[in-house]
Design an enzyme around this catalytic site. Structure first.
Site, PDB file in Angstrom:
ATOM      1  N   GLY A  11     -53.094 -80.987  53.613  1.00 32.26           N
ATOM      2  CA  GLY A  11     -53.601 -80.435  52.553  1.00 32.26           C
ATOM      3  C   GLY A  11     -52.200 -79.765  51.838  1.00 32.26           C
ATOM      4  O   GLY A  11     -51.419 -79.797  52.386  1.00 32.26           O
ATOM      5  N   ASN A  12     -52.634 -79.018  50.705  1.00 30.16           N
ATOM      6  CA  ASN A  12     -51.453 -77.883  50.162  1.00 30.16           C
ATOM      7  C   ASN A  12     -51.251 -76.905  50.926  1.00 30.16           C
ATOM      8  O   ASN A  12     -49.741 -76.455  50.798  1.00 30.16           O
ATOM      9  CB  ASN A  12     -51.972 -77.733  48.691  1.00 30.16           C
ATOM     10  CG  ASN A  12     -52.366 -78.708  47.919  1.00 30.16           C
ATOM     11  OD1 ASN A  12     -51.304 -79.440  47.500  1.00 30.16           O
ATOM     12  ND2 ASN A  12     -53.656 -79.038  47.178  1.00 30.16           N
ATOM     13  N   THR A  13     -52.163 -76.164  51.815  1.00 29.96           N
ATOM     14  CA  THR A  13     -51.864 -75.004  52.408  1.00 29.96           C
ATOM     15  C   THR A  13     -51.803 -75.078  53.972  1.00 29.96           C
ATOM     16  O   THR A  13     -51.469 -74.451  54.830  1.00 29.96           O
ATOM     17  CB  THR A  13     -52.580 -73.904  52.139  1.00 29.96           C
ATOM     18  OG1 THR A  13     -53.866 -74.133  52.057  1.00 29.96           O
ATOM     19  CG2 THR A  13     -52.261 -73.619  50.563  1.00 29.96           C
ATOM     20  N   ARG A  14     -52.643 -76.368  54.382  1.00 30.95           N
ATOM     21  CA  ARG A  14     -52.833 -76.198  55.993  1.00 30.95           C
ATOM     22  C   ARG A  14     -53.063 -77.868  56.398  1.00 30.95           C
ATOM     23  O   ARG A  14     -53.109 -78.684  55.477  1.00 30.95           O
ATOM     24  CB  ARG A  14     -54.221 -75.767  56.353  1.00 30.95           C
ATOM     25  CG  ARG A  14     -53.923 -74.423  56.250  1.00 30.95           C
ATOM     26  CD  ARG A  14     -55.608 -73.644  56.704  1.00 30.95           C
ATOM     27  NE  ARG A  14     -56.786 -74.221  56.164  1.00 30.95           N
ATOM     28  CZ  ARG A  14     -58.030 -73.941  56.402  1.00 30.95           C
ATOM     29  NH1 ARG A  14     -58.125 -73.164  57.428  1.00 30.95           N
ATOM     30  NH2 ARG A  14     -59.162 -74.616  55.960  1.00 30.95           N
ATOM     31  N   ASP A 102     -57.731 -86.981  50.180  1.00 31.84           N
ATOM     32  CA  ASP A 102     -58.377 -86.027  50.629  1.00 31.84           C
ATOM     33  C   ASP A 102     -59.951 -86.022  49.809  1.00 31.84           C
ATOM     34  O   ASP A 102     -60.901 -86.188  50.506  1.00 31.84           O
ATOM     35  CB  ASP A 102     -58.112 -84.613  50.701  1.00 31.84           C
ATOM     36  CG  ASP A 102     -57.760 -84.111  49.192  1.00 31.84           C
ATOM     37  OD1 ASP A 102     -57.458 -85.035  48.246  1.00 31.84           O
ATOM     38  OD2 ASP A 102     -57.496 -82.793  49.152  1.00 31.84           O
ATOM     39  N   ARG A 103     -59.924 -86.227  48.779  1.00 29.77           N
ATOM     40  CA  ARG A 103     -61.212 -86.372  48.034  1.00 29.77           C
ATOM     41  C   ARG A 103     -61.721 -87.484  48.355  1.00 29.77           C
ATOM     42  O   ARG A 103     -62.912 -87.475  48.529  1.00 29.77           O
ATOM     43  CB  ARG A 103     -60.999 -86.314  46.407  1.00 29.77           C
ATOM     44  CG  ARG A 103     -60.472 -84.984  45.950  1.00 29.77           C
ATOM     45  CD  ARG A 103     -60.027 -84.888  44.566  1.00 29.77           C
ATOM     46  NE  ARG A 103     -61.339 -85.102  43.411  1.00 29.77           N
ATOM     47  CZ  ARG A 103     -61.300 -85.301  42.438  1.00 29.77           C
ATOM     48  NH1 ARG A 103     -60.069 -85.332  41.617  1.00 29.77           N
ATOM     49  NH2 ARG A 103     -62.276 -85.384  41.569  1.00 29.77           N
ATOM     50  N   THR A 125     -57.408 -74.781  48.258  1.00 30.23           N
ATOM     51  CA  THR A 125     -56.289 -73.924  47.462  1.00 30.23           C
ATOM     52  C   THR A 125     -56.775 -74.377  45.939  1.00 30.23           C
ATOM     53  O   THR A 125     -56.889 -73.241  45.136  1.00 30.23           O
ATOM     54  CB  THR A 125     -54.881 -74.794  47.744  1.00 30.23           C
ATOM     55  OG1 THR A 125     -54.657 -74.661  48.939  1.00 30.23           O
ATOM     56  CG2 THR A 125     -53.950 -74.001  46.684  1.00 30.23           C
ATOM     57  N   THR A 175     -60.441 -52.951  40.121  1.00 21.87           N
ATOM     58  CA  THR A 175     -60.084 -54.374  39.476  1.00 21.87           C
ATOM     59  C   THR A 175     -60.109 -55.522  40.716  1.00 21.87           C
ATOM     60  O   THR A 175     -60.235 -56.674  40.195  1.00 21.87           O
ATOM     61  CB  THR A 175     -58.801 -54.053  39.031  1.00 21.87           C
ATOM     62  OG1 THR A 175     -58.794 -52.958  37.949  1.00 21.87           O
ATOM     63  CG2 THR A 175     -57.828 -55.263  38.484  1.00 21.87           C
TER      64      THR A 175
END
EC number: 2.7.1.33
Length: 262
Positions: A11-14, A102-103, A125, A175
């Protein structure tokens, strides 16, 4: 000894991976995207797989790095792409190959598991919210920023905002909490609106199959029937690998239940 399948969800991060023996996942692991050292360490003593099936939505450089790591084994990697029809799922994307692998794998896994209309949500992500019909048609879906990315975009564009340590609150009074709670509400709202839309199409309220890093944060805030499933993409890769293998060999395709239960 049963032949082994290595499934890889890049994936994008893992990077998630699992080694399957035809009955069970023998080993599973996860590494940060780009952490080649960890993958080398985890795969160094892995029993050699006879097949390697990969979903990669990261860039070409990541694909090249993975290819180098996988060259230690004889099996030629199978890089999955979305197709018009597979494992009972019909892809109604205007350009079927444009759908992320992935989808596509997640949709296949959800259909094999549910065999009825459902929402397939990956809260990573980015968050994807994809609709499946009662006959296995992928009708379309949404892409929105994920929990961390949504907050990051606001902080970067409005540099005075403080986002560290935010938590979900009914009425945020800081915030950081406002950013975090707003992101959760936005994601939950997208899921619930798609669930209502799909319910009108199906004639019944769909189940939401939820996966991804933010699944646990989202589940308590959703007013829909939710089933959290870890490693949905790996399960879809397993189903795709079984169908393509048995179709190529002229055998009978494994039943959906056999493809997903372990």
């Amino acid at each position: 000894m049963n032949p082994l399948l290595l499934a890889v969800d890049s994936g994008n991060t893992r990077v998630k991976w699992g080694l399957h023996d035809g009955r069970n996942w023998l080993m599973q692991g996860v590494a940060a995207q780009g952490d080649r050292v960890q993958l080398e360490r985890e795969w160094r003593d892995l029993r050699e797989p006879s097949r390697v099936v990969i979903s990669n939505v990261a860039n070409a450089g990541v694909k090249g790095s993975l290819s180098e790591l996988l060259a230690q084994w004889k099996a030629e990697p199978q890089w999955i792409t979305a197709v018009p029809y597979q494992c009972g799922v019909r892809n109604y994307y205007s350009n079927p190959a444009q759908l992320g692998s992935d989808r596509w794998a997640a949709l296949v896994a959800a259909w094999v598991l549910e065999r009825q209309g459902c929402l397939v949500v990956d809260a990573g992500t980015a968050m994807t919210v994809d609709a499946l019909s009662d006959t296995g048609e992928f009708l379309g879906g949404l892409i929105t920023p994920g929990l961390d990315l949504m907050q990051k975009i606001l902080v970067e564009d409005l540099g005075s905002l403080e986002s560290e340590g935010g938590k979900f609150c009914d009425y945020p009074d800081s915030t950081a909490d406002a950013l975090y709670s707003g992101a959760v509400h936005a994601m939950a709202g997208a899921i619930e609106r798609m669930a209502a839309l799909l319910a009108g199409t199906l004639g019944h309220m769909p189940e939401c199959i939820l996966s991804g890093g933010a699944a646990q944060q989202l589940q308590p805030q959703l007013n829909v029937n939710v089933k959290v499933m870890d490693n949905l993409v790996l399960q879809g890769l397993l189903a795709i690998a079984r169908e393509t293998s048995e179709t190529a060999s002229g055998g009978v395709v494994a039943s959906p239940e056999d493809s997903i239960e372990n």
